[in-house]
Design a protein around this motif. Structure first.
Motif, PDB file in Angstrom:
ATOM      1  N   GLY A  11       1.022  -1.211  -0.008  1.00  0.00           N
ATOM      2  CA  GLY A  11       0.135  -0.074  -0.001  1.00  0.00           C
ATOM      3  C   GLY A  11       0.943   0.938   0.425  1.00  0.00           C
ATOM      4  N   ALA A  12       2.190   1.356   0.893  1.00  0.00           N
ATOM      5  CA  ALA A  12       2.627   2.641   0.536  1.00  0.00           C
ATOM      6  C   ALA A  12       3.619   3.060  -0.288  1.00  0.00           C
ATOM      7  N   GLU A  13       3.454   1.560  -1.216  1.00  0.00           N
ATOM      8  CA  GLU A  13       4.504   1.723  -2.291  1.00  0.00           C
ATOM      9  C   GLU A  13       3.790   2.286  -3.089  1.00  0.00           C
ATOM     10  N   ARG A  14       2.487   2.235  -3.520  1.00  0.00           N
ATOM     11  CA  ARG A  14       1.538   2.026  -4.295  1.00  0.00           C
ATOM     12  C   ARG A  14       1.191   3.485  -4.074  1.00  0.00           C
ATOM     13  N   VAL A  15       1.029   4.120  -2.917  1.00  0.00           N
ATOM     14  CA  VAL A  15       1.310   5.496  -2.815  1.00  0.00           C
ATOM     15  C   VAL A  15       1.860   6.370  -3.375  1.00  0.00           C
TER      16      VAL A  15
END
Length: 377
Positions: free
Chosen positions: A14-18
């Motif tokens: 999730g953080a990487e997609r952000v």
């Protein structure tokens, strides 16, 4: 502006997609953008060709840590950023130490969870907190958890919600039919989807036990997208619970949006979260959400979904049963309302505007009042 984003990797989390979405959006608005990843992994997320990508090849040793710190120092000197924005605990700590070695005009540290590890990480975060100009987290609950554990001083962490790219995540009937055909799921069979790393905090045993307790008359299939150290244990548990013919483990997937279109119900079974992007992405795809009430899930859903206590398979089974049995027209109505909520409160464009304002030094007080307005409903 010259914007440097620092993150562990550009994987599928999730953080990487952000970070990937923010970088592309900043670049599209004419800013010079550099993503620095601590780890060297093949990027699994789309990154614009105009975004510079630097990998530091981190190793889990003291020598590896020193290598990453000095390498990041050199990248900062070369890129000359106006703003360095780090994401997740390891990147936050490293960038703060680098600031002691090279000038950084403005440094923002963003946590993406309510629980980032044991006491040593809490202590490290508290001791280095003042090296950043601003510390943020992705939900009000996560900020409160950081303050309660004394990882940050009271009142010195700001909530900034992640943004969902609603242009990428939307419902498509054609996509739904195609993916369900590939998965071998009939058009009338309710499909349950879970997405996330197979690690303890996601508590997939909670999900599998809940699925095993669904009423026998219900027809359903479930798919789990993700991989991790618990995969073998989960496969064994699914077999012991006699779920092997109804639950499929899909491994790492880069087509999460397509899977969400195929699903009828999205489920999150975590013990703790920050502001789980997958929940907002499922809502943007007009899916019903059944989730444990942890992190910022309640902030995301706003009553549009079924929230249950963490680590309670009976409650999770009850939520799933209600969602599966919901009449199709009611499910569609809730799905449309869920997408409208994401578009209004949690769009990527709104998040980009918010970050650019903070990068330029907008007053934190005004940012806090805006945050309160977003959660007023």
């Amino acid at each position: 502006m010259r914007i440097m984003l620092v993150v562990n990797s550009i994987g599928v989390g999730g953080a990487e997609r952000v970070v990937s979405s923010l970088a592309n959006a900043f670049a599209a608005r004419g800013h010079a953008v550099c993503i620095v990843t601590l780890e060297t992994k093949r990027p699994a997320l789309p990154v614009s060709e105009s975004v510079q990508l630097v990998e530091l090849n981190a190793r889990k040793s003291m020598g590896g840590l020193l290598h990453v710190i000095t390498s990041l120092r050199d990248v900062v000197r070369s890129f000359k950023p106006d703003i360095v924005h780090s994401h997740m605990i390891h990147s936050n700590l490293v960038t703060r130490l680098v600031r002691c070695m090279v000038p950084i005009p403005r440094l923002i540290s963003t946590a993406h969870n309510s629980h980032d590890g044991g006491w040593h990480r809490v202590l490290a975060n508290r001791l280095t907190h003042r090296l950043a100009d601003l510390a943020t987290n992705v939900s009000s609950e996560a900020v409160a958890a950081y303050e309660k554990r004394r990882a940050v001083p009271q009142g010195q962490m700001l909530t900034v919600h992640n943004g969902i790219d609603t242009r990428a995540f939307h419902f498509s009937q054609g996509c739904r039919e195609q993916v369900r055909d590939l998965l071998g799921v009939g058009s009338s069979t309710p499909l349950i989807l879970a997405v996330g790393r197979l690690e303890p905090e996601k508590n997939y045993p909670n999900l599998l036990n809940a699925l095993s307790r669904l009423p026998g008359h219900l027809r359903w299939r479930a798919v789990i997208a993700g991989t991790g150290p618990l995969q073998a244990d989960l496969l064994k548990l699914a077999d012991e619970l006699r779920l092997a013919d109804r639950v499929s483990f899909l491994g790492v997937r880069s087509d999460v949006r397509n899977l969400m279109n195929a699903a009828d119900v999205f489920v999150l079974s975590s013990n703790w979260e920050g502001f789980p992007m997958v929940v907002g992405e499922a809502m943007a795809c007009e899916r019903l959400v059944v989730a444990t009430d942890c992190g910022g899930v309640a902030e995301f859903t706003g009553g549009l979904g079924y929230l249950v206590p963490p680590q309670n398979p009976d409650a999770l089974a009850s939520g799933l049963a209600q969602a599966i049995a919901l009449p199709r027209d009611q499910a569609r109505q809730i799905g449309r309302q869920a997408r409208e909520r994401v578009q209004t409160l949690f769009s990527l464009d709104a998040a980009v505007d918010r970050w650019l304002g903070l990068y330029r030094g907008d007053r934190i007080d005004s940012a806090r009042s805006g945050d309160a307005d977003a959660c007023a409903d």
